[in-house]
Design an enzyme around this catalytic site. Structure first.
Site, PDB file in Angstrom:
ATOM      1  N   LYS A  41       0.848  -1.196   0.000  1.00 60.53           N
ATOM      2  CA  LYS A  41       0.000   0.000   0.000  1.00 60.53           C
ATOM      3  C   LYS A  41       0.891   1.257   0.000  1.00 60.53           C
ATOM      4  O   LYS A  41       2.072   1.188   0.331  1.00 60.53           O
ATOM      5  CB  LYS A  41      -0.908  -0.013   1.233  1.00 60.53           C
ATOM      6  CG  LYS A  41      -0.158  -0.057   2.572  1.00 60.53           C
ATOM      7  CD  LYS A  41      -1.092  -0.398   3.730  1.00 60.53           C
ATOM      8  CE  LYS A  41      -0.313  -0.426   5.053  1.00 60.53           C
ATOM      9  NZ  LYS A  41      -1.137  -0.950   6.155  1.00 60.53           N
ATOM     10  N   ARG A 137     -10.382  -0.562  14.434  1.00 68.60           N
ATOM     11  CA  ARG A 137     -10.082   0.237  13.249  1.00 68.60           C
ATOM     12  C   ARG A 137     -10.941  -0.326  12.126  1.00 68.60           C
ATOM     13  O   ARG A 137     -12.002   0.188  11.860  1.00 68.60           O
ATOM     14  CB  ARG A 137      -8.571   0.141  12.976  1.00 68.60           C
ATOM     15  CG  ARG A 137      -7.999   1.351  12.329  1.00 68.60           C
ATOM     16  CD  ARG A 137      -6.495   1.292  12.198  1.00 68.60           C
ATOM     17  NE  ARG A 137      -6.024   0.150  11.438  1.00 68.60           N
ATOM     18  CZ  ARG A 137      -4.837   0.077  10.841  1.00 68.60           C
ATOM     19  NH1 ARG A 137      -3.993   1.093  10.952  1.00 68.60           N
ATOM     20  NH2 ARG A 137      -4.457  -0.979  10.164  1.00 68.60           N
ATOM     21  N   TYR A 254      15.190  30.613   6.830  1.00 68.69           N
ATOM     22  CA  TYR A 254      14.010  31.373   7.249  1.00 68.69           C
ATOM     23  C   TYR A 254      14.017  31.573   8.758  1.00 68.69           C
ATOM     24  O   TYR A 254      14.335  30.657   9.514  1.00 68.69           O
ATOM     25  CB  TYR A 254      12.737  30.612   6.888  1.00 68.69           C
ATOM     26  CG  TYR A 254      12.359  30.693   5.423  1.00 68.69           C
ATOM     27  CD1 TYR A 254      12.127  31.914   4.799  1.00 68.69           C
ATOM     28  CD2 TYR A 254      12.221  29.526   4.685  1.00 68.69           C
ATOM     29  CE1 TYR A 254      11.755  31.967   3.466  1.00 68.69           C
ATOM     30  CE2 TYR A 254      11.848  29.565   3.349  1.00 68.69           C
ATOM     31  CZ  TYR A 254      11.621  30.801   2.744  1.00 68.69           C
ATOM     32  OH  TYR A 254      11.260  30.850   1.427  1.00 68.69           O
ATOM     33  N   MET A 302      11.036  24.398   1.899  1.00 68.06           N
ATOM     34  CA  MET A 302      10.276  23.527   0.991  1.00 68.06           C
ATOM     35  C   MET A 302      11.193  22.693   0.091  1.00 68.06           C
ATOM     36  O   MET A 302      10.992  21.490  -0.079  1.00 68.06           O
ATOM     37  CB  MET A 302       9.329  24.369   0.126  1.00 68.06           C
ATOM     38  CG  MET A 302       8.392  23.508  -0.721  1.00 68.06           C
ATOM     39  SD  MET A 302       7.347  24.475  -1.809  1.00 68.06           S
ATOM     40  CE  MET A 302       6.303  25.324  -0.642  1.00 68.06           C
TER      41      MET A 302
END
Ligand SMILES: *Cc1c(COP(=O)(O)O)cnc(C)c1O
Length: 356
Positions: A41, A137, A254, A302
């Protein structure tokens, strides 16, 4: 031939298919009397489902688990042998019937409604029944399972999932196993499956007819400090784009969240949170350059991250690859406050997967 990371100036994921095969065989050797499926998956935990599944077919794997029907349909294009079973964990609904038929997908039913819909759809492909043994679940309750058994439901596989398999001493494990066995005995003709990667390491009593490892194929586990004999199969690499000599007082990135207190050599590499390097590793994580630990300076942004390569001066050149996750995957996951699962599945879509 794939372009070099310098030519692309981009991060890439190097996937070692031999290591995946070795991990599959290692898990098989731990559960010799059980079948061994592969859970692929989320694009095989970010490693690339097509390449992983193709390689595991060569190792004798004939059963694969995906989460969703679209994942299953994509995998069926690669594995077009109808003898290869593709199980869909998220279940079935009537609206998806044609998709299941077309791609020859086998649903894992987890509610009485799904069982009714499946029966009404007239599909004849094998199906599994997911039983809730305590995780709450997916899965039918033991009570609903008994009603379905009384109604003649005939799954070919009965399965459940362990909540605490990474904690061998957790009492949840034997409790879930006992509940699973109670329900499985209602379907005497069905094969049984309980173990994920952690479950394989819990021993024979948890293996039954089919094990379902996922993360172990990538060579990671969430088993704390246990020698598991698996090999890390993926390495996220990014090329150094630029070097800077920092003077005391210079800041990085940043928010200027890092300030040099001495002369340092800094390398800007082509990977950031869009590539799957969590921002929580800002000023905390590290990479390896020429095998030497290179701490992350300032914020992960990013597309770019800056590393302290002062101690890796010999290897620190533009174009040299920094290894972001590889051998250190488990430790990096801990530093990021997460698991190897989340780091691997978070690797960005733009990161090229390269066999190597
Ligand atoms: C994801 C998943 C697995 C694989 O678990 P790992 O811990 O990655 O080995 C097995 N079974 C089910 C139901 C799952 O959802």
């Amino acid at each position: 031939m794939s372009a070099s990371p310098l030519a692309n100036r981009a991060a890439r994921l190097i996937v070692d298919l031999d290591a995946v095969a070795a991990n599959y065989n290692r898990l098989k050797s731990l559960a010799p009397s059980s079948g061994m499926a592969a859970v692929v998956k989320a694009d095989a935990y970010g490693l690339g489902a097509e390449a992983i599944a193709t390689r595991l077919i060569r190792e004798g794997c004939r059963e694969f688990f995906v989460a969703t029907a679209p994942e299953g349909a994509a995998l069926r294009q690669t594995l077009n042998d109808p003898a290869v079973r593709i199980w869909v964990l998220n279940g079935f609904e009537a609206a998806a019937a044609s998709r299941f038929t077309k791609a020859q997908l086998a649903p894992v039913l987890s509610t009485p409604q799904q069982a009714a819909d499946y029966r009404a759809s007239g599909l004849t492909a094998p199906f599994a029944l997911h039983v809730d043994s305590g995780m709450h679940r997916l899965g039918v309750s033991p009570k609903d399972a008994a009603a379905l058994a009384a109604g003649g439901l005939a799954p070919t596989l009965v399965m459940s999932h362990l909540a605490c398999s990474e904690e061998p001493a957790d009492p949840m494990n034997p409790a879930q196993r006992a509940r699973f066995l109670d329900v499985a005995s209602l379907f005497p003709d069905a094969r049984r499956s309980l173990a994920n990667t952690g479950g394989v390491y819990l021993g024979d009593a948890y293996h039954f007819n089919l094990c379902r490892p996922g993360i172990g194929l990538a060579g990671a586990t969430a088993l704390p400090g246990q020698a598991h004999g698996l090999t890390p199969a993926a390495r996220l690499e990014a090329p150094i784009l630029q070097l800077h000599d920092l003077k005391p007082g210079d800041t990085v990135g940043y928010g200027a969240s890092f300030t040099a207190d001495k002369a340092m050599l800094a390398a800007t590499v082509a990977a950031g949170y869009a590539d799957g390097l969590p921002r929580s590793l800002s000023n905390t994580g590290w990479a390896r350059v020429g095998g030497v630990k290179a701490p992350i300076l300032g914020r992960v942004s990013m597309d770019l991250t800056v590393l302290d390569v002062t101690d890796a001066e010999n290897a620190a050149r533009a174009g040299e690859a920094a290894v972001l996750f590889g051998e250190d995957l488990d430790a990096m996951a801990t530093a990021a406050g997460t698991l190897p699962y989340e780091l691997l599945t978070g690797i960005g879509g733009r990161v090229e997967r390269v066999a190597g």
